[in-house]
Scaffold this motif. Structure first.
Motif, PDB file in Angstrom:
ATOM      1  N   LEU A   1       0.984  38.142 -70.637  1.00 54.06           N
ATOM      2  CA  LEU A   1       2.067  39.246 -71.203  1.00 54.06           C
ATOM      3  C   LEU A   1       2.043  40.164 -70.348  1.00 54.06           C
ATOM      4  N   GLY A   2       0.847  40.619 -69.960  1.00 52.17           N
ATOM      5  CA  GLY A   2       0.935  41.949 -69.107  1.00 52.17           C
ATOM      6  C   GLY A   2       1.728  41.736 -67.655  1.00 52.17           C
ATOM      7  N   GLU A   3       1.819  40.577 -66.935  1.00 54.67           N
ATOM      8  CA  GLU A   3       2.235  40.282 -65.848  1.00 54.67           C
ATOM      9  C   GLU A   3       3.678  40.337 -66.174  1.00 54.67           C
ATOM     10  N   ILE A   4       4.202  39.663 -67.173  1.00 52.58           N
ATOM     11  CA  ILE A   4       5.877  39.641 -67.543  1.00 52.58           C
ATOM     12  C   ILE A   4       6.160  40.856 -68.002  1.00 52.58           C
ATOM     13  N   ALA A   5       5.463  41.881 -68.671  1.00 54.09           N
ATOM     14  CA  ALA A   5       5.934  43.240 -68.836  1.00 54.09           C
ATOM     15  C   ALA A   5       5.946  44.052 -67.328  1.00 54.09           C
ATOM     16  N   GLU A   6       5.143  43.980 -66.645  1.00 51.22           N
ATOM     17  CA  GLU A   6       5.255  44.518 -65.210  1.00 51.22           C
ATOM     18  C   GLU A   6       6.562  44.037 -64.606  1.00 51.22           C
ATOM     19  N   ILE A   7       6.628  42.647 -64.657  1.00 51.14           N
ATOM     20  CA  ILE A   7       7.988  42.144 -63.936  1.00 51.14           C
ATOM     21  C   ILE A   7       9.414  42.816 -64.465  1.00 51.14           C
ATOM     22  N   THR A   8       9.385  42.550 -65.967  1.00 45.66           N
ATOM     23  CA  THR A   8      10.543  42.866 -66.589  1.00 45.66           C
ATOM     24  C   THR A   8      11.024  44.291 -66.984  1.00 45.66           C
ATOM     25  N   GLY A   9       9.757  44.752 -67.039  1.00 41.58           N
ATOM     26  CA  GLY A   9       9.964  46.529 -67.075  1.00 41.58           C
ATOM     27  C   GLY A   9       9.766  46.617 -68.734  1.00 41.58           C
TER      28      GLY A   9
ATOM     29  N   LEU B   1      19.249  30.279 -76.629  1.00 40.19           N
ATOM     30  CA  LEU B   1      18.269  31.658 -76.698  1.00 40.19           C
ATOM     31  C   LEU B   1      19.086  32.710 -75.894  1.00 40.19           C
ATOM     32  N   THR B   2      18.642  33.985 -75.976  1.00 41.78           N
ATOM     33  CA  THR B   2      19.201  34.827 -75.115  1.00 41.78           C
ATOM     34  C   THR B   2      18.704  34.704 -73.643  1.00 41.78           C
ATOM     35  N   GLU B   3      19.523  35.509 -72.639  1.00 44.14           N
ATOM     36  CA  GLU B   3      18.983  35.265 -71.192  1.00 44.14           C
ATOM     37  C   GLU B   3      17.592  35.866 -71.226  1.00 44.14           C
ATOM     38  N   ASN B   4      17.295  36.863 -71.847  1.00 41.61           N
ATOM     39  CA  ASN B   4      15.986  37.754 -71.825  1.00 41.61           C
ATOM     40  C   ASN B   4      14.912  36.767 -72.520  1.00 41.61           C
ATOM     41  N   GLN B   5      14.971  36.023 -73.656  1.00 41.18           N
ATOM     42  CA  GLN B   5      14.286  35.121 -74.142  1.00 41.18           C
ATOM     43  C   GLN B   5      14.059  33.918 -73.154  1.00 41.18           C
ATOM     44  N   ARG B   6      15.125  33.306 -72.716  1.00 42.94           N
ATOM     45  CA  ARG B   6      14.933  32.306 -71.537  1.00 42.94           C
ATOM     46  C   ARG B   6      14.118  32.799 -70.546  1.00 42.94           C
ATOM     47  N   ASN B   7      14.224  33.903 -70.089  1.00 46.75           N
ATOM     48  CA  ASN B   7      13.615  34.455 -68.849  1.00 46.75           C
ATOM     49  C   ASN B   7      12.030  34.552 -69.242  1.00 46.75           C
ATOM     50  N   VAL B   8      11.815  35.204 -70.284  1.00 45.26           N
ATOM     51  CA  VAL B   8      10.347  35.372 -70.903  1.00 45.26           C
ATOM     52  C   VAL B   8       9.680  34.061 -71.046  1.00 45.26           C
ATOM     53  N   PHE B   9      10.280  33.229 -71.648  1.00 45.66           N
ATOM     54  CA  PHE B   9       9.770  32.091 -71.960  1.00 45.66           C
ATOM     55  C   PHE B   9       9.442  31.034 -70.847  1.00 45.66           C
ATOM     56  N   LYS B  10      10.237  31.067 -69.872  1.00 47.15           N
ATOM     57  CA  LYS B  10      10.031  30.521 -68.732  1.00 47.15           C
ATOM     58  C   LYS B  10       8.698  31.218 -67.890  1.00 47.15           C
ATOM     59  N   MET B  11       8.916  32.546 -67.839  1.00 52.35           N
ATOM     60  CA  MET B  11       7.650  33.068 -67.038  1.00 52.35           C
ATOM     61  C   MET B  11       6.314  32.604 -67.663  1.00 52.35           C
ATOM     62  N   HIS B  12       6.453  33.062 -69.090  1.00 50.13           N
ATOM     63  CA  HIS B  12       4.978  32.571 -69.800  1.00 50.13           C
ATOM     64  C   HIS B  12       4.665  31.208 -69.907  1.00 50.13           C
ATOM     65  N   TYR B  13       5.602  30.193 -70.065  1.00 50.21           N
ATOM     66  CA  TYR B  13       5.150  28.624 -70.166  1.00 50.21           C
ATOM     67  C   TYR B  13       5.308  27.865 -69.227  1.00 50.21           C
ATOM     68  N   PHE B  14       6.338  28.289 -68.340  1.00 48.76           N
ATOM     69  CA  PHE B  14       6.419  27.477 -66.987  1.00 48.76           C
ATOM     70  C   PHE B  14       5.564  27.891 -65.898  1.00 48.76           C
ATOM     71  N   ASN B  15       5.553  29.422 -65.601  1.00 47.50           N
ATOM     72  CA  ASN B  15       5.020  29.780 -64.710  1.00 47.50           C
ATOM     73  C   ASN B  15       3.560  30.494 -64.849  1.00 47.50           C
ATOM     74  N   ASP B  16       3.262  30.296 -66.287  1.00 48.75           N
ATOM     75  CA  ASP B  16       1.914  30.754 -66.612  1.00 48.75           C
ATOM     76  C   ASP B  16       1.683  32.210 -66.730  1.00 48.75           C
ATOM     77  N   LEU B  17       2.379  33.136 -66.508  1.00 53.77           N
ATOM     78  CA  LEU B  17       2.202  34.401 -66.286  1.00 53.77           C
ATOM     79  C   LEU B  17       1.722  35.103 -67.696  1.00 53.77           C
TER      80      LEU B  17
END
Length: 119
Positions: free
Chosen positions: A36-44, A18-34
């Motif tokens: 969509l709104g929290e991820i959006a805030e963190i990633t901009g 996966l792309t780096e962005n896809q990996r980061n978003v995936f990890k934040m959502h599935y591993f850190n249980d964040l």
């Protein structure tokens, strides 16, 4: 197996594709249980952008597995190795003392195969 567990296995196997962005978003959502709104805030990026990145990541991971089958193969091998260990435990009482050391070496090797698969 539930969907999240399956996605995590797929990510473990194919995440580097996966792309780096896809990996980061995936990890934040599935591993850190964040959320969509929290991820959006963190990633901009927008919530929709996060959703799209997750959806594309999931589709790609599933597509990789459909084409390569590595997770299916791993799960089958893990099941077979566990069965071998069960059979070895059953026959242990009947192993002649002259072969005990070789029997233990075999058990260690099979157990090692099971451990390596999880790394």
């Amino acid at each position: 197996m539930d969907n999240i567990t399956k996605l995590n296995l797929l990510f473990d196997c194919y995440g580097s594709l996966l792309t780096e962005n896809q990996r980061n978003v995936f990890k934040m959502h599935y591993f850190n249980d964040l959320s969509l709104g929290e991820i959006a805030e963190i990633t901009g990026i927008t919530r929709q952008g996060v959703y799209d990145a997750l959806r594309r990541s999931q589709e790609m991971l599933i597509n990789f597995e459909e084409n390569l089958g590595m997770v299916k193969r791993y799960l089958k091998q893990e099941k077979e190795i566990k069965h071998i260990l069960e059979v070895l435990k059953e026959i242990e009482p009947g192993v002649d003392s002259a072969f005990k050391e070789k029997y233990e070496d075999i058990c260690d090797c099979v157990y090692s195969l099971l451990q390596e698969g999880g790394e």
